[in-house]
Scaffold this motif. Structure first.
Motif, PDB file in Angstrom:
ATOM      1  N   ARG A 196      -6.328  23.417  58.181  1.00 42.91           N
ATOM      2  CA  ARG A 196      -7.546  23.719  58.924  1.00 42.91           C
ATOM      3  C   ARG A 196      -7.734  25.224  59.125  1.00 42.91           C
ATOM      4  NH1 ARG A 196      -7.893  19.362  57.557  1.00 42.91           N
ATOM      5  NH2 ARG A 196      -8.326  17.438  58.680  1.00 42.91           N
ATOM      6  N   GLY A 197      -6.718  26.014  58.765  1.00 47.36           N
ATOM      7  CA  GLY A 197      -6.781  27.457  58.946  1.00 47.36           C
ATOM      8  C   GLY A 197      -5.490  28.096  58.471  1.00 47.36           C
ATOM      9  N   PRO A 198      -5.298  29.398  58.729  1.00 48.78           N
ATOM     10  CA  PRO A 198      -4.095  30.093  58.245  1.00 48.78           C
ATOM     11  C   PRO A 198      -2.792  29.478  58.750  1.00 48.78           C
ATOM     12  CG  PRO A 198      -5.744  31.669  58.980  1.00 48.78           C
ATOM     13  CD  PRO A 198      -6.238  30.313  59.386  1.00 48.78           C
ATOM     14  N   ARG A 199      -2.774  29.128  60.034  1.00 48.98           N
ATOM     15  CA  ARG A 199      -1.530  28.595  60.581  1.00 48.98           C
ATOM     16  C   ARG A 199      -1.162  27.260  59.945  1.00 48.98           C
ATOM     17  NH1 ARG A 199      -0.842  27.787  66.985  1.00 48.98           N
ATOM     18  NH2 ARG A 199      -2.503  26.266  66.614  1.00 48.98           N
ATOM     19  N   SER A 200      -2.118  26.341  59.843  1.00 51.74           N
ATOM     20  CA  SER A 200      -1.808  25.042  59.244  1.00 51.74           C
ATOM     21  C   SER A 200      -1.491  25.181  57.758  1.00 51.74           C
ATOM     22  CB  SER A 200      -2.973  24.070  59.456  1.00 51.74           C
ATOM     23  OG  SER A 200      -4.184  24.590  58.940  1.00 51.74           O
ATOM     24  N   ALA A 201      -2.121  26.167  57.065  1.00 56.23           N
ATOM     25  CA  ALA A 201      -1.799  26.396  55.653  1.00 56.23           C
ATOM     26  C   ALA A 201      -0.351  26.832  55.489  1.00 56.23           C
ATOM     27  CB  ALA A 201      -2.740  27.441  55.065  1.00 56.23           C
ATOM     28  N   LYS A 202       0.103  27.739  56.352  1.00 55.92           N
ATOM     29  CA  LYS A 202       1.500  28.188  56.285  1.00 55.92           C
ATOM     30  C   LYS A 202       2.455  27.064  56.676  1.00 55.92           C
ATOM     31  CE  LYS A 202       0.687  31.762  58.915  1.00 55.92           C
ATOM     32  NZ  LYS A 202       0.905  32.974  59.733  1.00 55.92           N
ATOM     33  N   ARG A 228      -1.171  28.005  46.792  1.00 52.80           N
ATOM     34  CA  ARG A 228      -1.887  29.289  46.795  1.00 52.80           C
ATOM     35  C   ARG A 228      -3.400  29.137  46.901  1.00 52.80           C
ATOM     36  NH1 ARG A 228      -2.323  34.031  42.173  1.00 52.80           N
ATOM     37  NH2 ARG A 228      -3.845  35.263  43.345  1.00 52.80           N
ATOM     38  N   PRO A 229      -4.051  28.242  46.127  1.00 50.28           N
ATOM     39  CA  PRO A 229      -5.512  28.152  46.255  1.00 50.28           C
ATOM     40  C   PRO A 229      -5.967  27.801  47.660  1.00 50.28           C
ATOM     41  CG  PRO A 229      -4.744  27.017  44.280  1.00 50.28           C
ATOM     42  CD  PRO A 229      -3.544  27.343  45.075  1.00 50.28           C
ATOM     43  N   ILE A 230      -5.264  26.881  48.307  1.00 49.36           N
ATOM     44  CA  ILE A 230      -5.638  26.472  49.662  1.00 49.36           C
ATOM     45  C   ILE A 230      -5.331  27.581  50.658  1.00 49.36           C
ATOM     46  CG2 ILE A 230      -5.145  24.831  51.502  1.00 49.36           C
ATOM     47  CD1 ILE A 230      -4.618  23.773  47.932  1.00 49.36           C
ATOM     48  N   ALA A 231      -4.168  28.235  50.486  1.00 48.74           N
ATOM     49  CA  ALA A 231      -3.790  29.313  51.402  1.00 48.74           C
ATOM     50  C   ALA A 231      -4.737  30.499  51.262  1.00 48.74           C
ATOM     51  CB  ALA A 231      -2.345  29.743  51.131  1.00 48.74           C
ATOM     52  N   ASP A 232      -5.157  30.806  50.022  1.00 48.48           N
ATOM     53  CA  ASP A 232      -6.122  31.891  49.826  1.00 48.48           C
ATOM     54  C   ASP A 232      -7.438  31.574  50.529  1.00 48.48           C
ATOM     55  OD1 ASP A 232      -4.276  33.236  48.364  1.00 48.48           O
ATOM     56  OD2 ASP A 232      -5.292  33.060  46.430  1.00 48.48           O
ATOM     57  N   LYS A 233      -7.875  30.336  50.397  1.00 46.57           N
ATOM     58  CA  LYS A 233      -9.120  29.916  51.040  1.00 46.57           C
ATOM     59  C   LYS A 233      -9.005  29.986  52.554  1.00 46.57           C
ATOM     60  CE  LYS A 233     -12.473  26.119  51.054  1.00 46.57           C
ATOM     61  NZ  LYS A 233     -12.775  24.748  50.540  1.00 46.57           N
ATOM     62  N   ALA A 234      -7.793  29.705  53.077  1.00 41.23           N
ATOM     63  CA  ALA A 234      -7.593  29.724  54.530  1.00 41.23           C
ATOM     64  C   ALA A 234      -7.358  31.130  55.053  1.00 41.23           C
ATOM     65  CB  ALA A 234      -6.401  28.829  54.901  1.00 41.23           C
ATOM     66  N   MET A 307       7.245  31.931  62.073  1.00 41.30           N
ATOM     67  CA  MET A 307       6.181  32.762  61.524  1.00 41.30           C
ATOM     68  C   MET A 307       5.006  31.913  61.043  1.00 41.30           C
ATOM     69  SD  MET A 307       5.750  35.077  58.227  1.00 41.30           S
ATOM     70  CE  MET A 307       4.956  33.607  57.603  1.00 41.30           C
ATOM     71  N   SER A 308       5.323  30.717  60.500  1.00 42.12           N
ATOM     72  CA  SER A 308       4.256  29.819  60.063  1.00 42.12           C
ATOM     73  C   SER A 308       3.397  29.378  61.242  1.00 42.12           C
ATOM     74  CB  SER A 308       4.856  28.592  59.364  1.00 42.12           C
ATOM     75  OG  SER A 308       5.598  28.975  58.222  1.00 42.12           O
ATOM     76  N   LEU A 309       3.982  29.355  62.420  1.00 41.12           N
ATOM     77  CA  LEU A 309       3.245  29.001  63.639  1.00 41.12           C
ATOM     78  C   LEU A 309       2.635  30.223  64.319  1.00 41.12           C
ATOM     79  CD1 LEU A 309       5.810  26.413  65.075  1.00 41.12           C
ATOM     80  CD2 LEU A 309       3.598  25.906  64.022  1.00 41.12           C
ATOM     81  N   ASN A 310       2.623  31.354  63.586  1.00 39.26           N
ATOM     82  CA  ASN A 310       2.068  32.623  64.077  1.00 39.26           C
ATOM     83  C   ASN A 310       2.872  33.206  65.229  1.00 39.26           C
ATOM     84  OD1 ASN A 310       0.071  32.631  62.150  1.00 39.26           O
ATOM     85  ND2 ASN A 310      -1.524  31.806  63.511  1.00 39.26           N
ATOM     86  N   ILE A 311       4.161  32.903  65.273  1.00 40.49           N
ATOM     87  CA  ILE A 311       5.068  33.533  66.244  1.00 40.49           C
ATOM     88  C   ILE A 311       5.855  34.592  65.473  1.00 40.49           C
ATOM     89  CG2 ILE A 311       6.977  33.169  67.841  1.00 40.49           C
ATOM     90  CD1 ILE A 311       6.023  30.255  68.114  1.00 40.49           C
TER      91      ILE A 311
END
Length: 573
Positions: A196-202, A228-234, A307-311
């Motif tokens: 749904r966004g950068p955090r969920s992509a990671k 990569r395609p999904i993470a780039d989009k996010a 880090m994937s959880l933005n911590i």
């Protein structure tokens, strides 16, 4: 390029000349080695002992004080001892096997030094390992490299088992998954439903890294190319994405070790006379028992999750700035970056008529895990070959039942074999150099030099630092195992005996984990490692941006692990 080639050939020539000189000038230093085995009398009164699961007779028992293999007698020798193995009985009734082993002094470390140095010069692990093998062979006066060195080493049962598992079963399974598009279908399903966004992509990338727990190139290629395609989009920065892909490759393979790693590593950790390392099953069980001490791997995986959880508390300023740049400007790379293009790397070539389904990946994977974990629980040792063989058969059967032609299936199987050929060559050369290191007494020399001077609590960190340097220089953790374990394990055992540690198995497990994890750290952070390069390539990240950005979190995890290993050694008292 020309200067590097000249440096490589010049160094190799000097190394071979040094090996020939040592062979002529340095006489073997013979050392008394004593090994304790389980001995018992049979019903008919014969004295027997157990060795690697076999029951063998104790022949020619003599009194210890009469043995020519006592160190006091070996010190008087001017040539090779007439007897190299002898069963002795001490005055207190203890029965042990005496053995005369040798080393060439500091020259015994020459093959390992040549391997590391050549990797720094030419950055080619295969060339470096082969050079180390040739140097070791020349050192012992053996010039028939193929017939007398390579073939005997590669013709062993353990080498054949590793080749079958890694090249045929693992390579074939990943090739079929690629041909059917099963792994990609699973990854795309995960990303489509959860991103749904950068955090969920990671977070999905982290979960996929944990799911593809075979480690190394296989994990990085599968995870990197699919997310990569999904993470780039996010809007995930490429530094963050490449770090997650790389840091959940080998570290997760150490923690979830239902893969080829235990079968490979066990061949290097046999120490004569150590009961809990006697058989292959014992050594594999020892590997799994040591997993709780894999502090670096555990901390690396947990740090990547945070880090994937933005911590970003433990991630360092480079990753934090990359995250902020992507969030504020949408730039996934730094302005000065030169991203590595993934190009056609492992491009999926699913037949036009074939419809991939995530269950084609998930069902074989669940069977693989179920058999590996189940046999570990009920038999005490995971039957990894059974697990991978069953997964391969099931994946093939599903593809054929869904209409894939046998020709396409075999094409996928062949592509999978091709993808691990280079890695298999590295493994085979690593096995050979590990055997030569044992033969010329590299570990024995270190024991002779350091065994009585190193405090028991300092050895784990010393081993960690040594393996970090070797793996960083060579770009391979598996090659480092072949160099380091034959040196480290006998040294660790000698320290447990000399310093009379109450729990030697615990201490050996800690030292084993430091070698395992130090090698993983060095491989993960090395700019010449295949997993590092592929992590950058598949995620579209600049190679040095990836290397620099992961040095801080990986270094922090390694430092914390060093402290934990040092503290843990005191429980072995």
């Amino acid at each position: 390029m020309l200067s590097r080639n000249l440096a490589t050939w010049g160094f190799l020539l000097l190394a071979l000349m040094a090996a020939l000189y040592a062979n002529q000038a340095q006489h073997p230093v013979w050392k008394e080695q004593s090994y304790l085995y389980e001995t018992f009398h049979t019903a008919d009164g014969r004295l027997m002992y157990r060795y690697q699961g076999e029951v063998l007779p104790v022949d020619g028992l003599v009194a210890y004080q009469d043995s020519p293999l006592r160190q006091v007698n070996l010190d008087r020798l001017q040539e090779e001892p007439a007897v190299k193995r002898q069963w002795v009985e001490k005055q207190d009734g203890q029965i042990m096997l005496l053995q005369a082993d040798f080393h060439y002094g500091i020259w015994s470390l020459l093959p390992a030094f040549v391997t590391i140095a050549l990797c720094l010069i030419c950055r080619e692990p295969i060339v470096a390992l082969l050079a180390g093998i040739v140097t070791g062979a020349f050192l012992i006066g053996q010039f028939d490299i193929v017939d007398k060195v390579l073939i005997p080493s590669l013709g062993t049962q353990s080498a054949a088992a590793i080749l079958v598992l890694y090249l045929w079963l693992l390579g074939g399974l990943t090739g079929i998954w690629a041909k059917t598009g099963a792994a990609q279908a699973f990854a795309q399903t995960m990303t489509r439903h959860f991103v749904r966004g950068p955090r969920s992509a990671k977070l999905v990338t982290w979960l996929l890294g944990a799911m593809f727990f075979q480690g190394g190139t296989i994990s990085t290629v599968l995870v990197g190319t699919t997310v990569r395609p999904i993470a780039d989009k996010a809007g995930v920065s490429h530094e963050e994405l490449s770090y997650v892909v790389d840091s959940t490759a080998s570290p997760i393979a150490v923690v979830l070790a239902f893969n080829a790693w235990p079968a490979y590593v066990q061949a290097f950790i046999f120490v004569p006379g150590v009961a809990f390392l006697a058989t292959e099953a014992d050594r594999i069980a020892f590997f799994f028992d040591s997993i709780p001490f894999s502090f670096y791997a555990i901390l690396a995986v947990l740090g990547t999750l945070l880090m994937s959880l933005n911590i970003f508390t433990f991630s360092g300023k480079r990753l934090r700035k990359a995250h902020e740049r992507a969030a504020k400007t949408g730039q996934l790379d730094a302005p000065s970056a030169r991203p590595m293009s993934s190009g056609e790397l492992h491009k999926v070539q699913v037949p036009a008529h074939y419809q991939a389904n995530m269950w084609e990946f998930l069902l074989p994977l669940l069977l693989l895990l179920g058999i590996a974990v189940g046999t570990f629980m009920w038999l005490g040792s995971p039957k990894v070959n059974w697990a991978f063989g069953t997964a391969l058969v099931v994946a093939s059967a599903i593809a054929l039942c869904k209409g894939m032609s046998l020709e396409n299936l075999l094409d996928g199987f062949g592509d999978g074999l091709k993808s691990v050929v280079v890695a298999s060559v590295v493994l085979m050369l690593a096995i050979t150099i590990g055997g030569i290191s044992k033969q010329i007494g590299g570990g024995l020399y270190l024991i002779d030099l350091l065994g009585e001077t190193i405090p028991f609590w300092a050895l784990p960190v010393i081993l960690q630092l040594i393996t970090m340097v070797i793996a960083f220089s060579t770009g391979t953790s598996w090659g480092t195992y072949a160099i380091a374990f034959p040196l480290a394990m006998p040294l660790a055992w000698m320290i447990t005996q000399d310093q009379q540690l109450a729990n030697p198995e615990l201490y050996m497990a800690i030292c084993f984990a430091t070698v395992l994890n130090g090698s993983v750290y060095g491989d993960q952070c090395s700019p010449i490692s295949d997993s590092t390069i592929l992590s950058s390539m598949t995620t579209g990240c600049d190679l040095m941006d990836h290397v620099k950005s992961q040095l801080f979190p990986a270094g922090l995890a390694a430092s914390a692990a060093a402290l934990l290993w040092t503290c843990a050694t005191f429980f072995a008292l």
